[in-house]
Structure formats: C-alpha cells, structure tokens
Design an enzyme around this catalytic site. Structure first.
Site, PDB file in Angstrom:
ATOM      1  N   ALA A  64      -3.946  14.787   5.676  1.00  0.00           N
ATOM      2  CA  ALA A  64      -3.871  13.233   6.168  1.00  0.00           C
ATOM      3  C   ALA A  64      -2.645  12.644   5.538  1.00  0.00           C
ATOM      4  CB  ALA A  64      -4.965  12.580   6.181  1.00  0.00           C
ATOM      5  N   HIS A 119       2.997  14.535   1.740  1.00  0.00           N
ATOM      6  CA  HIS A 119       2.366  15.929   1.334  1.00  0.00           C
ATOM      7  C   HIS A 119       3.650  16.541   1.726  1.00  0.00           C
ATOM      8  CE1 HIS A 119      -1.677  14.643   1.064  1.00  0.00           C
ATOM      9  NE2 HIS A 119      -1.486  13.901   2.182  1.00  0.00           N
ATOM     10  N   HIS A 157       1.456   5.408  -1.586  1.00  0.00           N
ATOM     11  CA  HIS A 157       1.131   6.642  -2.553  1.00  0.00           C
ATOM     12  C   HIS A 157       2.390   7.418  -3.195  1.00  0.00           C
ATOM     13  CE1 HIS A 157      -2.932   6.904  -0.727  1.00  0.00           C
ATOM     14  NE2 HIS A 157      -2.423   6.138   0.273  1.00  0.00           N
ATOM     15  N   LEU A 158       2.505   7.182  -4.388  1.00  0.00           N
ATOM     16  CA  LEU A 158       3.666   7.773  -5.275  1.00  0.00           C
ATOM     17  C   LEU A 158       3.327   9.030  -5.980  1.00  0.00           C
ATOM     18  CD1 LEU A 158       5.277   4.765  -7.095  1.00  0.00           C
ATOM     19  CD2 LEU A 158       6.177   5.882  -5.148  1.00  0.00           C
ATOM     20  N   ARG A 159       1.965   9.540  -5.978  1.00  0.00           N
ATOM     21  CA  ARG A 159       1.707  10.897  -6.473  1.00  0.00           C
ATOM     22  C   ARG A 159       2.160  10.993  -7.921  1.00  0.00           C
ATOM     23  NH1 ARG A 159      -1.350  10.714  -2.038  1.00  0.00           N
ATOM     24  NH2 ARG A 159      -0.309  11.816  -0.057  1.00  0.00           N
ATOM     25  N   ASP A 176       1.569   2.656   3.272  1.00  0.00           N
ATOM     26  CA  ASP A 176       0.483   3.899   3.346  1.00  0.00           C
ATOM     27  C   ASP A 176       1.441   5.082   3.497  1.00  0.00           C
ATOM     28  OD1 ASP A 176      -1.827   5.212   2.739  1.00  0.00           O
ATOM     29  OD2 ASP A 176      -2.531   5.150   4.823  1.00  0.00           O
ATOM     30  N   HIS A 228     -10.455   0.797   1.836  1.00  0.00           N
ATOM     31  CA  HIS A 228     -10.195   1.958   2.728  1.00  0.00           C
ATOM     32  C   HIS A 228     -11.529   1.720   3.842  1.00  0.00           C
ATOM     33  CE1 HIS A 228      -8.704   5.699   4.683  1.00  0.00           C
ATOM     34  NE2 HIS A 228      -9.980   5.650   5.088  1.00  0.00           N
ATOM     35  N   HIS A 265       0.864  -1.227   0.143  1.00  0.00           N
ATOM     36  CA  HIS A 265       0.169   0.036  -0.042  1.00  0.00           C
ATOM     37  C   HIS A 265       0.859   1.277  -0.113  1.00  0.00           C
ATOM     38  CE1 HIS A 265      -3.751   2.183   1.305  1.00  0.00           C
ATOM     39  NE2 HIS A 265      -3.019   3.039   1.165  1.00  0.00           N
ATOM     40  N   LYS A 274      -9.209  -0.497  -6.030  1.00  0.00           N
ATOM     41  CA  LYS A 274      -9.304   0.198  -4.621  1.00  0.00           C
ATOM     42  C   LYS A 274     -10.906   0.750  -4.420  1.00  0.00           C
ATOM     43  CE  LYS A 274      -7.845   2.235  -0.890  1.00  0.00           C
ATOM     44  NZ  LYS A 274      -6.772   2.801  -0.060  1.00  0.00           N
ATOM     45  N   ASN A 320      -5.263   7.427  -5.965  1.00  0.00           N
ATOM     46  CA  ASN A 320      -5.998   8.743  -5.640  1.00  0.00           C
ATOM     47  C   ASN A 320      -5.218   9.776  -5.931  1.00  0.00           C
ATOM     48  OD1 ASN A 320      -4.046   8.026  -3.801  1.00  0.00           O
ATOM     49  ND2 ASN A 320      -5.100   9.355  -2.004  1.00  0.00           N
ATOM     50  N   LEU A 363      -5.156   9.246   7.904  1.00  0.00           N
ATOM     51  CA  LEU A 363      -6.586   8.087   7.928  1.00  0.00           C
ATOM     52  C   LEU A 363      -6.218   7.145   7.642  1.00  0.00           C
ATOM     53  CD1 LEU A 363      -8.604  11.275   6.754  1.00  0.00           C
ATOM     54  CD2 LEU A 363      -8.601  10.307   9.139  1.00  0.00           C
TER      55      LEU A 363
HETATM   56  O1  DOR Z   1      -3.285   9.349   5.845  1.00  0.00           O
HETATM   57  C1  DOR Z   1      -3.738   8.937   4.538  1.00  0.00           C
HETATM   58  N1  DOR Z   1      -3.233   9.572   3.436  1.00  0.00           N
HETATM   59  N2  DOR Z   1      -4.883   8.189   4.550  1.00  0.00           N
HETATM   60  C2  DOR Z   1      -5.218   7.923   3.383  1.00  0.00           C
HETATM   61  O2  DOR Z   1      -6.095   7.090   3.267  1.00  0.00           O
HETATM   62  C3  DOR Z   1      -4.847   8.610   1.829  1.00  0.00           C
HETATM   63  C4  DOR Z   1      -3.380   9.118   2.184  1.00  0.00           C
HETATM   64  C5  DOR Z   1      -3.119  10.251   1.028  1.00  0.00           C
HETATM   65  O3  DOR Z   1      -3.445   9.939  -0.015  1.00  0.00           O
HETATM   66  O4  DOR Z   1      -2.403  11.315   1.536  1.00  0.00           O
HETATM   67 ZN    ZN Z   2      -3.467   5.040   1.640  1.00  0.00          ZN
END
Ligand code: DOR
Ligand code: ZN
Length: 345
Positions: free
Chosen positions: A261, A249, A14-16, A245, A135, A12, A98, A40, A217
């Site tokens: 988050a 940011h 996030h690479l953006r 996860d 999620h 899990h 997802k 996302n 989150l």
């Molecule tokens: O803390 C989180 N950040 N929870 C998520 O489900 C998404 C993630 C994000 O994309 O920043």
């Molecule tokens: Zn996530």
C-alpha cells in the site's frame, strides 16, 4: 496565470531509509519547507534516540543548499515510556507521536492493540501539548475495508476525544465524509488530506483492470466521499491541511500478487493540487491548505520563503518514475495533464 504562495509543508510523509531515502528525498525538498516524517521504518522509530539517529540520516542526505527541516515523530507502542516522549518533545527533537493500530498498514505490527495500554503516554502528551497523529482505521477482520475509517471514529477516536479533551489530535489522511464531518465538529482536532485522495476514487483503482499504483491505505472510497474531501480542502477551514502520505515502494513491490500500500506523490503534488483547487474555483484557498493551516495547528510559524505556480500552455513534463538505488518508484499519475508549473522564488 501565476500565483505566489508561502512555501508549503507536508504534514504526513514517508521518507524510508538508506538508498530509498537518498533517491526520493529531493522530490520533497524541492517544493516543501518542512515535513512530518512518519516513523514506520523496520524496525520503527520508537525512542528519542531512534528519532535522533534517523534525523541525522535524513540530514546527511539533504541536497546541497537545502534548508528543508524534517519534523520527527515517534512510533507509539504499548511499551513507549511517557518520560522518553516528554524528553524528546522538550528538546525540540520531535513534533508529534504517531498511533498505528497494530496491523492496520505497512510496518504497523508494533503498533497499538489496546488503547488502554498507551493511556499514560497520551495523558502525558495532553499535559505537555504534544500532538498525536492517528492512522484512523480499525483492524477488526470482520469490518469491511471500506468501512474501517468510519468504524474507527465511532469505536476509538470519539471515546478518546472525550476522555482527553486537551490532547491535540490529527486524523491523518481522512478519506470519508464521515471523517470530514467528525473533524469539523470536534474541538482540538484537525485532519490531513492527501493529494491522491482528492483526485482518485475506488473506480480508478478497480475499473478496467486493477491499478496497483493507486492502492494505498486507507483505501480510496466512492466518489461522494472524494467530493466531501475536495469540499473540505478547498473550503479554507483551517482544520484541514495537506499531508501527502507520499509513500514510496519500488515497482516490483507494488506490481505484485500481494502489492504494498502506498502512493508516491511528492514529485508532482503541488501541480496536482493547483489543478484541483482551480477546478473548484478555489485557487485563493490553496495557500491556506498547503502552507498556513498546518503550521497554525502545530503552533509553528509559516515558512519565510515562497514558491510560484504558473499555468503553462503545454503540460509540465514530470518523470513517470524516480530511479533509486533500491529500484524504480512510480510517480502518482493523476490521470489528467498538469499545466501548473512550480518555481522557487
Ligand atoms: O498506503 C499507505 N502506505 N498507507 C499507510 O498508512 C502507510 C504507507 C506506507 O508506509 O507505505
Ligand atoms: Zn502514511
């Protein structure tokens, strides 16, 4: 002290995109062989074509010589076409889909409002054996943020589980004992656990001043829940495996009156986990958690290469921040020194 492990995967991540992707991708490719890439983005990765293009952008940024493999996912919307999903799965382009409940977290506005509206997609996935990453939080404003995972299990997950017993479900970033108990007792169901939820509880977030870099989150819960997560991770139970996860940011977006988050832990995750597993006298279970149980659930072979973890006398120096073209990203601070160093074999 030194241990050798099959190269880990991150189930899990996030690479953006763009400059952020470029800046943070090497933090994952250094230690990990593969990762499930969250869809996302803005706009989200909804179709097979979106996933193909996003995969190409990731591949274009891979550090020289890296054999890292991004495992792509599609973002489930109420307009998702089951045939598009089936085609993307058949070609090997995607590894999972997802499900974000609409409004549950960062960039989840296009998510699912009513699960009835995505049943044809879920039925197709059950038929072809494509896993669903979930999620697991309700968005009902009347439900307390600390209860949203437990209520999701009762209202959404358990009924879905009964309705589609053949659908492989991964409950992502489980944060409660309720989640651990539910997954432990449900067939065809697994869970990812993050590095940070094994280390922080809600006091870390809120006591002695609010700590925006611990805000994510699902939100960190009380200590009894954290202990249940550590017990699950270190048990050797193959239903529980690593999904960091790690979610970058920039500092201004986190250190704000309305902060985003996400905890960014890609850089030091393996050192953090070695510490947690050593403390639980379970170093012998670390490889199952990071490198074996995840691929087994997804029906993939473990990685062929290895890493070593060596315990040093002095703390390993990790950067406090990763500088990206988008701005600085603060690395997860476990609040204890890290003595386990990672080396590539
Ligand atoms: O803390 C989180 N950040 N929870 C998520 O489900 C998404 C993630 C994000 O994309 O920043
Ligand atoms: Zn996530």
């Amino acid at each position: 002290m030194q241990i050798t492990l099959t190269r880990p995967d991150d189930w899990h991540l996030h690479l953006r995109d763009g400059d952020m992707l470029k800046g943070i991708l090497p933090e994952t490719t250094r230690d990990f062989g593969r990762a499930i890439i969250m869809p996302n983005l803005v706009p989200p990765v909804v179709t097979g074509e979106d996933a193909q293009k996003y995969r190409a952008r990731i591949m274009a940024q891979l550090p020289e010589g890296s054999d890292f493999r991004p495992l792509m996912t599609l973002y489930l919307t109420e307009g998702t076409d089951p045939e598009d999903v089936a085609l993307a799965a058949k070609s090997g382009l995607i590894t999972a889909v997802k499900l974000y409940p609409a409004g549950a977290t960062t960039n989840s506005d296009s998510g699912v409002k009513d699960i009835e509206n995505v049943m044809p997609v879920l039925e197709k996935m059950a038929e072809i054996g494509l896993p669903l990453c979930v999620h697991g939080e309700v968005t009902d404003p009347s439900v307390d943020i600390f209860d949203r995972e437990a209520v999701f299990i009762e209202r959404v997950l358990a009924p879905l589980r009964t309705r589609l017993p053949d659908l492989k479900i991964i409950m992502e970033h489980v944060t409660t004992k309720d989640g651990v108990d539910y997954v432990s007792s449900s067939d065809n169901t697994a869970a990812t656990l993050t590095t940070h939820h094994l280390i922080i509880n809600r006091n870390h977030l809120l006591v002695g001043g609010i700590k925006p870099h611990y805000y994510c989150l699902p939100i960190a819960k009380r200590e009894s829940h954290r202990l249940a997560l550590v017990k699950a991770a270190t048990s050797g139970n193959a239903k529980f495996f690593l999904g960091t996860d790690s979610a970058p940011h920039t500092d201004p977006a986190k250190e704000s009156a309305c902060g985003c988050a996400g905890v960014f832990s890609a850089t030091n995750t393996m050192s953090c986990l070695a510490h947690v597993f050593e403390n639980a006298s379970a170093l012998d279970k670390l490889e199952a958690f990071t490198s074996i149980s995840g691929p087994a659930f997804y029906g993939l072979p473990p990685n062929a290469s290895k890493i070593t973890l060596t315990k040093q006398e002095t703390p390993v120096a990790y950067p406090a921040k990763i500088e990206t073209g988008d701005g600085p990203v603060t690395v997860f601070d476990p609040d204890f020194p890290l003595f386990w160093r990672v080396d590539q074999v």
